[in-house]
Design an enzyme around this catalytic site. Structure first.
Site, PDB file in Angstrom:
ATOM      1  N   CYS A 153       6.926  -0.997  11.761  1.00 47.63           N
ATOM      2  CA  CYS A 153       5.575  -0.430  11.747  1.00 47.63           C
ATOM      3  C   CYS A 153       4.730  -1.425  10.969  1.00 47.63           C
ATOM      4  CB  CYS A 153       5.567   0.972  11.151  1.00 47.63           C
ATOM      5  SG  CYS A 153       6.491   1.182   9.621  1.00 47.63           S
TER       6      CYS A 153
ATOM      7  N   ASN B  73      -4.822  -4.109  11.704  1.00 46.59           N
ATOM      8  CA  ASN B  73      -4.080  -4.641  10.557  1.00 46.59           C
ATOM      9  C   ASN B  73      -4.219  -6.153  10.415  1.00 46.59           C
ATOM     10  OD1 ASN B  73      -3.225  -2.113   9.871  1.00 46.59           O
ATOM     11  ND2 ASN B  73      -1.050  -2.532  10.056  1.00 46.59           N
TER      12      ASN B  73
ATOM     13  N   LYS C 176       9.558   4.877   0.402  1.00 43.03           N
ATOM     14  CA  LYS C 176       8.919   5.072  -0.904  1.00 43.03           C
ATOM     15  C   LYS C 176       8.874   6.562  -1.275  1.00 43.03           C
ATOM     16  CE  LYS C 176       5.267   2.547  -1.618  1.00 43.03           C
ATOM     17  NZ  LYS C 176       3.932   1.945  -1.424  1.00 43.03           N
TER      18      LYS C 176
ATOM     19  N   ASP D 138       4.857  -1.838   7.112  1.00 39.23           N
ATOM     20  CA  ASP D 138       5.749  -2.382   6.093  1.00 39.23           C
ATOM     21  C   ASP D 138       7.215  -2.062   6.354  1.00 39.23           C
ATOM     22  OD1 ASP D 138       3.795  -3.645   4.458  1.00 39.23           O
ATOM     23  OD2 ASP D 138       3.168  -1.678   3.742  1.00 39.23           O
TER      24      ASP D 138
ATOM     25  N   ARG E   9       5.593   8.736  -1.712  1.00 36.02           N
ATOM     26  CA  ARG E   9       5.309   9.697  -0.648  1.00 36.02           C
ATOM     27  C   ARG E   9       5.379  11.148  -1.142  1.00 36.02           C
ATOM     28  NH1 ARG E   9       3.349   5.832   0.875  1.00 36.02           N
ATOM     29  NH2 ARG E   9       4.007   4.456   2.563  1.00 36.02           N
TER      30      ARG E   9
ATOM     31  N   ASP F 111       8.438   3.548   6.652  1.00 38.55           N
ATOM     32  CA  ASP F 111       8.062   4.922   7.014  1.00 38.55           C
ATOM     33  C   ASP F 111       8.460   5.241   8.449  1.00 38.55           C
ATOM     34  OD1 ASP F 111       6.853   5.848   4.565  1.00 38.55           O
ATOM     35  OD2 ASP F 111       5.194   4.493   4.952  1.00 38.55           O
ATOM     36  N   ARG F 112       7.606   4.916   9.392  1.00 36.42           N
ATOM     37  CA  ARG F 112       7.904   5.185  10.800  1.00 36.42           C
ATOM     38  C   ARG F 112       9.146   4.428  11.276  1.00 36.42           C
ATOM     39  NH1 ARG F 112       1.627   4.151  12.295  1.00 36.42           N
ATOM     40  NH2 ARG F 112       1.929   2.834  10.453  1.00 36.42           N
TER      41      ARG F 112
END
Length: 593
Positions: A365, A280, A407, A367, A411, A370-371
């Protein structure tokens, strides 16, 4: 449309059209009948066998990928097995069916297939009369994003009140303060308006840190332990880049986080595999290096949204429409779905263990939507029994998923015709699966039952409620979701007893540590394979509980009949303070086992 006369339509639901066709059932073969479409649901009525029920038709996505891929519908409820269908229409395509010996799908009929996100693939054959197929296609597309106008006694939008939740955790205090710096979503457009930050961090500090964190998602408080002030903070990755940029303000801010409870070392849990975090840097991201003093960095090796999407696709392929018994275990293993569940649960356990030991942690994670949401919410379920109640769980979803900008629109793909969008991923489904695994290992620790979890996922796709629409709080505010739609929690609380666990035993101080081992994890069969009539069955424990409830109600009724009549009003003196009458106490007791 007279066949729909005995069907109760929802408020605001209107009948649109009907069409004669053939449903090609993977279990019972071809069935002639008629399909009816309302502005919200699809209803198939067979003229040869039992009728099938109304089917919500949420989001359409049109794209012809392959001449052998049929028209695909991704959001249907229980229509084809007697329940309420809620899967998104994933793809709309069609083709000619020319296989010999197919009486129901001859060369004169076009076959449409509805590929559902809930593992089914539903197929219809239509006569080719003019542009009849186009009519159905356009109608489904037009009504694929409905708004619900149902009214319920309780307003589910008021379930989560950020300030009340902070007060429940003992905030603000001398170490943490509440800030409204994001009241107009100017600091971070995907964060909520009310944030908790270290007391010594100024508003200008927050702005400078936001410039160094991806999407401006600075480290803010998610949860705090009242006793030792150990905290869970969440954020996004630092914008280190290939050059290894440093930011003194960001480093100082994390030091302020550490000082809030005197943690010797602030633990930073990076949900990603280390190789992904390094990669990243090429796109301007990265991770916290050695320059962050008094901090330790731990990678949790949870894979990204693309890996999870492919894993669920493989799972869908092995469970619908048939389950291959002879190769079941190897087929399930090849999906890697339970391995991913294991990694998410294992990561959350490490977070909970660190916090219960009195150490503050930071989660992120890439952004942070999510995780990060998976880890924070699961760790909080383990640490705080409040979130294991029905209302507490709703607050948890509202806070960690909706308020902090998971999101959902991207998603799940609500309203987006591009079914191949690489942003789609079952991150929230995976979280609910992890919660289900915990309820199986701790059957008395959760006030809610499996039905609630399945209902949440049903309406994740249905678009009947506004709860999971759009990507973040600011977009829901901009589109006036609260005034134009109903909350899912309004629906849940209109019949909340359906979602209660009869074996629930409150334990306020208990921390749950589930076993994240492949030997203890199970496939959630009653969700992923619930459409298969050969698989579905009533839980004997649940059935017995229902029978006992019927007996209890009968005994209470007889008890009331045998009770003497209350004395007349002039002979009644004010009741002394004390417990409620015996009959009232009984009605609130769960049947003991």
């Amino acid at each position: 449309m007279d066949l729909l006369a005995d069907v109760a339509l929802l408020p605001g639901e209107e009948r649109v059209t009907d069409k004669e066709l053939i449903y090609i059932c993977p279990f019972n073969g071809a069935l002639k009948g008629k399909v009816f479409i309302t502005n919200y649901r699809l209803f198939f009525k067979s003229t040869e066998a039992v009728s099938y029920r109304l089917t919500p038709i949420a989001t359409l996505r049109q794209k012809t990928r392959d001449p052998n891929l049929n028209l695909q519908l991704g959001h249907l409820a229980d229509a084809f097995i007697q329940s309420d269908l809620h899967r998104l229409i994933n793809t709309l395509t069609h083709r000619r069916q020319s296989q010999p010996g197919k009486a129901t799908a001859s060369s004169s009929r076009a076959v449409r297939s509805y590929l559902c996100l809930d593992m089914r693939s539903l197929r219809f054959a239509l006569k080719q009369e003019g542009h009849s197929r186009r009519d159905i296609f356009e109608i489904l597309s037009k009504y694929a994003f409905p708004l619900s106008h149902s009214q319920y006694e309780e307003n589910g939008w008021s379930i989560y009140k950020p300030l009340e939740e902070f007060r429940r955790q003992g905030l603000p205090n001398e170490r943490w303060r509440i800030t409204f710096i994001n009241k107009n979503y100017e600091l971070c457009d995907t964060y909520p308006t009310i944030l908790a930050v270290p007391y010594r961090a100024s508003e200008e500090d927050l702005r400078r840190v936001a410039a160094f964190r991806s999407r401006g998602r600075i480290p803010v408080l998610s949860w705090i332990q009242r006793d030792n002030q150990a905290a869970i903070a969440r954020c996004s990755q630092p914008l280190v880049g290939m050059s290894g940029k440093r930011n003194k303000d960001d480093e100082r801010y994390l030091e302020l986080l550490r000082e809030t409870n005197g943690t010797p070392k602030l633990t930073i849990f990076d949900a990603r595999p280390s190789v992904n975090a390094v990669a990243n840097k090429a796109t301007g991201g990265g991770y916290e290096g050695d320059e962050y003093q008094n901090a330790e960095l731990i990678f949790l090796d949870i894979h990204n949204i693309h890996v999870m999407r492919e894993s669920l696709k493989k799972l869908r392929d092995i469970v619908y429409p048939t389950v291959e018994e002879s190769h079941w275990l190897s087929s399930l293993e090849s999906t890697h779905w339970l391995e991913h569940i294991k990694l998410v649960l294992a990561g959350a356990i490490r977070v909970a263990d660190k916090v219960s030991g009195g150490k503050s942690v930071v989660l992120h994670c890439s952004d942070g939507w999510d995780r990060t949401a998976q880890l924070s919410s699961l760790a909080m379920l383990m640490l705080d029994s409040h979130y294991r109640t029905l209302r507490g769980f709703e607050v948890l979803i509202e806070k960690e998923w909706l308020s902090f900008g998971h999101k959902f629109a991207s998603r799940i793909g609500h309203g987006d015709k591009n079914h191949a969008d690489q942003d789609r991923s079952p991150i929230f489904v995976q979280f609910i699966d992890c919660v289900w695994q915990m309820t199986k290992q701790f059957p008395t620790a959760f006030e809610f039952n499996e039905r609630l979890l399945a209902t949440v996922l049903e309406h994740l796709y249905s678009c009947r409620f506004g709860t999971f629409l759009f990507n973040c709080e600011s977009m829901r505010e901009l589109n006036e979701v609260r005034s134009k739609t109903v909350s899912l929690w309004s629906y849940v609380h209109s019949s909340s007893t359906r979602y209660l666990n009869p074996f629930y035993t409150p334990e306020s101080g208990r921390v749950l540590y589930p076993v994240a081992s492949m030997r203890h994890l199970e496939l959630w069969v009653s969700y992923y394979i619930r459409w298969n009539p050969r698989i579905r069955q009533q839980s004997p424990v649940e059935q017995r509980y229902k029978e006992l409830l019927v007996l209890r109600d009968e005994y209470l009724r007889k008890l009331e009949e045998l009770s003497p009549s209350p004395p007349s009003a002039h002979m009644t003196s004010p009741a002394p303070p004390g417990p409620a009458p015996t009959t009232q106490q009984f009605t609130h007791l769960h049947t003991p086992f």
